[in-house]
Design a protein around this motif. Sequence first.
Motif, PDB file in Angstrom:
ATOM      1  N   TYR A  67       0.822  -1.214   0.000  1.00  0.00           N
ATOM      2  CA  TYR A  67       0.000   0.000   0.000  1.00  0.00           C
ATOM      3  C   TYR A  67       0.859   1.268   0.000  1.00  0.00           C
ATOM      4  CZ  TYR A  67      -4.671  -1.940   0.232  1.00  0.00           C
ATOM      5  OH  TYR A  67      -5.862  -2.553  -0.098  1.00  0.00           O
ATOM      6  N   ALA A  68       2.012   1.216   0.642  1.00  0.00           N
ATOM      7  CA  ALA A  68       2.927   2.359   0.582  1.00  0.00           C
ATOM      8  C   ALA A  68       3.402   2.588  -0.855  1.00  0.00           C
ATOM      9  CB  ALA A  68       4.122   2.125   1.510  1.00  0.00           C
ATOM     10  N   ALA A  69       3.641   1.478  -1.580  1.00  0.00           N
ATOM     11  CA  ALA A  69       4.056   1.589  -2.977  1.00  0.00           C
ATOM     12  C   ALA A  69       2.936   2.172  -3.839  1.00  0.00           C
ATOM     13  CB  ALA A  69       4.477   0.218  -3.510  1.00  0.00           C
ATOM     14  N   LEU A  70       1.680   1.811  -3.533  1.00  0.00           N
ATOM     15  CA  LEU A  70       0.554   2.386  -4.264  1.00  0.00           C
ATOM     16  C   LEU A  70       0.489   3.901  -4.079  1.00  0.00           C
ATOM     17  CD1 LEU A  70      -2.344  -0.173  -3.572  1.00  0.00           C
ATOM     18  CD2 LEU A  70      -1.198   0.235  -5.754  1.00  0.00           C
ATOM     19  N   ALA A  71       0.692   4.351  -2.848  1.00  0.00           N
ATOM     20  CA  ALA A  71       0.682   5.796  -2.582  1.00  0.00           C
ATOM     21  C   ALA A  71       1.824   6.493  -3.313  1.00  0.00           C
ATOM     22  CB  ALA A  71       0.775   6.046  -1.080  1.00  0.00           C
ATOM     23  N   THR A  72       3.005   5.867  -3.322  1.00  0.00           N
ATOM     24  CA  THR A  72       4.158   6.444  -4.025  1.00  0.00           C
ATOM     25  C   THR A  72       3.920   6.475  -5.523  1.00  0.00           C
ATOM     26  OG1 THR A  72       5.589   5.551  -2.288  1.00  0.00           O
ATOM     27  CG2 THR A  72       6.657   6.293  -4.303  1.00  0.00           C
ATOM     28  N   LEU A  73       3.237   5.452  -6.039  1.00  0.00           N
ATOM     29  CA  LEU A  73       2.878   5.431  -7.458  1.00  0.00           C
ATOM     30  C   LEU A  73       1.996   6.628  -7.804  1.00  0.00           C
ATOM     31  CD1 LEU A  73       2.842   3.848 -10.174  1.00  0.00           C
ATOM     32  CD2 LEU A  73       0.795   2.699  -9.335  1.00  0.00           C
ATOM     33  N   GLY A  74       0.993   6.894  -6.970  1.00  0.00           N
ATOM     34  CA  GLY A  74       0.135   8.055  -7.196  1.00  0.00           C
ATOM     35  C   GLY A  74       0.909   9.359  -7.149  1.00  0.00           C
ATOM     36  N   LEU A  75       1.843   9.461  -6.211  1.00  0.00           N
ATOM     37  CA  LEU A  75       2.691  10.646  -6.109  1.00  0.00           C
ATOM     38  C   LEU A  75       3.485  10.844  -7.396  1.00  0.00           C
ATOM     39  CD1 LEU A  75       3.962  12.896  -4.277  1.00  0.00           C
ATOM     40  CD2 LEU A  75       5.666  11.199  -3.621  1.00  0.00           C
ATOM     41  N   GLY A  76       4.058   9.762  -7.916  1.00  0.00           N
ATOM     42  CA  GLY A  76       4.837   9.846  -9.145  1.00  0.00           C
ATOM     43  C   GLY A  76       3.989  10.254 -10.335  1.00  0.00           C
ATOM     44  N   VAL A  77       2.770   9.726 -10.408  1.00  0.00           N
ATOM     45  CA  VAL A  77       1.870  10.083 -11.505  1.00  0.00           C
ATOM     46  C   VAL A  77       1.545  11.572 -11.476  1.00  0.00           C
ATOM     47  CG1 VAL A  77      -0.480   9.784 -12.394  1.00  0.00           C
ATOM     48  CG2 VAL A  77       0.876   7.785 -11.740  1.00  0.00           C
ATOM     49  N   ALA A  78       1.266  12.101 -10.286  1.00  0.00           N
ATOM     50  CA  ALA A  78       0.929  13.519 -10.165  1.00  0.00           C
ATOM     51  C   ALA A  78       2.100  14.403 -10.573  1.00  0.00           C
ATOM     52  CB  ALA A  78       0.506  13.833  -8.726  1.00  0.00           C
ATOM     53  N   LEU A  79       3.299  14.063 -10.121  1.00  0.00           N
ATOM     54  CA  LEU A  79       4.478  14.855 -10.488  1.00  0.00           C
ATOM     55  C   LEU A  79       4.716  14.826 -11.994  1.00  0.00           C
ATOM     56  CD1 LEU A  79       7.023  13.927  -7.656  1.00  0.00           C
ATOM     57  CD2 LEU A  79       5.755  16.064  -7.921  1.00  0.00           C
ATOM     58  N   THR A  80       4.579  13.632 -12.587  1.00  0.00           N
ATOM     59  CA  THR A  80       4.806  13.494 -14.028  1.00  0.00           C
ATOM     60  C   THR A  80       3.778  14.280 -14.826  1.00  0.00           C
ATOM     61  OG1 THR A  80       5.745  11.285 -13.687  1.00  0.00           O
ATOM     62  CG2 THR A  80       5.029  11.842 -15.913  1.00  0.00           C
ATOM     63  N   ASN A  81       2.503  14.118 -14.490  1.00  0.00           N
ATOM     64  CA  ASN A  81       1.445  14.802 -15.239  1.00  0.00           C
ATOM     65  C   ASN A  81       1.546  16.315 -15.121  1.00  0.00           C
ATOM     66  OD1 ASN A  81       0.388  12.382 -16.100  1.00  0.00           O
ATOM     67  ND2 ASN A  81      -1.215  12.301 -14.547  1.00  0.00           N
ATOM     68  N   THR A  82       1.823  16.797 -13.910  1.00  0.00           N
ATOM     69  CA  THR A  82       1.929  18.243 -13.713  1.00  0.00           C
ATOM     70  C   THR A  82       3.124  18.815 -14.459  1.00  0.00           C
ATOM     71  OG1 THR A  82       0.957  17.973 -11.508  1.00  0.00           O
ATOM     72  CG2 THR A  82       1.986  20.083 -12.001  1.00  0.00           C
ATOM     73  N   ALA A  83       4.239  18.091 -14.436  1.00  0.00           N
ATOM     74  CA  ALA A  83       5.436  18.547 -15.149  1.00  0.00           C
ATOM     75  C   ALA A  83       5.173  18.621 -16.650  1.00  0.00           C
ATOM     76  CB  ALA A  83       6.611  17.612 -14.858  1.00  0.00           C
ATOM     77  N   ILE A  84       4.480  17.626 -17.205  1.00  0.00           N
ATOM     78  CA  ILE A  84       4.166  17.627 -18.636  1.00  0.00           C
ATOM     79  C   ILE A  84       3.289  18.822 -18.980  1.00  0.00           C
ATOM     80  CG2 ILE A  84       2.868  16.407 -20.417  1.00  0.00           C
ATOM     81  CD1 ILE A  84       3.898  13.784 -19.189  1.00  0.00           C
ATOM     82  N   SER A  85       2.252  19.059 -18.178  1.00  0.00           N
ATOM     83  CA  SER A  85       1.369  20.198 -18.433  1.00  0.00           C
ATOM     84  C   SER A  85       2.133  21.515 -18.367  1.00  0.00           C
ATOM     85  CB  SER A  85       0.216  20.212 -17.417  1.00  0.00           C
ATOM     86  OG  SER A  85      -0.602  19.077 -17.557  1.00  0.00           O
ATOM     87  N   TYR A  86       2.946  21.677 -17.339  1.00  0.00           N
ATOM     88  CA  TYR A  86       3.679  22.930 -17.155  1.00  0.00           C
ATOM     89  C   TYR A  86       4.663  23.166 -18.294  1.00  0.00           C
ATOM     90  CZ  TYR A  86       6.375  26.579 -14.788  1.00  0.00           C
ATOM     91  OH  TYR A  86       7.003  27.748 -14.468  1.00  0.00           O
TER      92      TYR A  86
END
Length: 409
Positions: free
Chosen positions: A313-332
Amino acid sequence: MTPTSSPSPRLWTRSFTVYWLAGLQSVFGNALTSVVVAVLVYGLTGQASAMGLTLALGMLPALLSPFAGVVVDRVPVRPLLIAGDVLRGLLVLGLALGLMNGQVSIFWLNSAVLLSGLITAFTSPASSTLLPQLVPAEHLARANGLMGMGIQSAQLAGLFLGAGLVTLLGQASTLLLDAATFLISAGALLLVRLPSRVKAPVKEGFWTAFRAGFQVLARHPGFAMIPVLAFVLNIAFAPMQMLLPEHLAGFGLPERFYGVALGTVMGGMLAGSLSVTALGQRFRPQLALPLGLLSGSLSLAVMAQSPYVELFYAALATLGLGVALTNTAISYLGQTLIPEEFRGRVFGLISAGSQAGMPLAMILLGPAADAYGSRPLWSTGAAVMLLSTCAWLYLGTQAGRGARPTSIT
């Protein structure tokens, strides 16, 4: 055409606030619809595979996003978004009325989902181009973080409340509520004021304009990889969604923990968006993107190999964190590197790559998932993401050696 006015130096202007709230309304409505449609499809067919077909039909029109982007770059964005919300509201209203009269069939549901996906093919690149017009450059990173937080919160609320609303109000009444959210969003967008923007010339030939989007990408070698990266990453993530229920069963957890697992991923995404919002002008997309990719790669590797449910479950949370950082960086990066008159086409290419990867992976990897299970497929996904991280860093380094100051480094 040169812009005639500029955004206010404040972030929370009336226009940005209204746009943010309207976006929450639309996302919440989409989440409600997805819950009701899933219940209806399964109730009409009794087959899980039928839901897969419905999902694929909703994603298929995204392949047209690069062509829709040509239109987005030529027309005013606000009327396009308003029309999108109105049309989706009318679609859902039609489903609700049909359900009340007992006239809803699987063909009708799939047709509505396909049409909704077609509307999204236009509104998705349009939404991606709008934010730089609403906020000043110094607040753009924080605005992207706030948009991510709002979207993820609305999705989470819609998914969790959807089942309860269907039980409390019934399917038809829930769809009526959903239709109202789209129409309210459309009305709210009438209050959004935008400065004039640079638009692609209307007299330019359609195919010439379409090719120009690729030519702009070629000027930024690192960013040119983004559509391909979006395609590859969705292929890597597809086994996570397909195999999550089976993997949780291996831990001895009941089916209801599937929702908890998805909520954990969403919680990680919220944390990532909150981090971007807190960083504001200190946000560095060139660092956030590979960091997000690396987080996703390590998370999938841990998910594949860990025998401990807490670590999973900790890995699932980290996966979500990584997705958010990646998506936001692409948009920016797209909002700051790509010239204004080309953003619709570029974001259309990214949307097409992102949406095409998921259904293709589900079709191709389905037999492998049945044969080999979660561990080898998640390990392979981790390796693919790690290679993508290395490719991004390599291209960024190559671009930085002789590039202009605005290039990706």
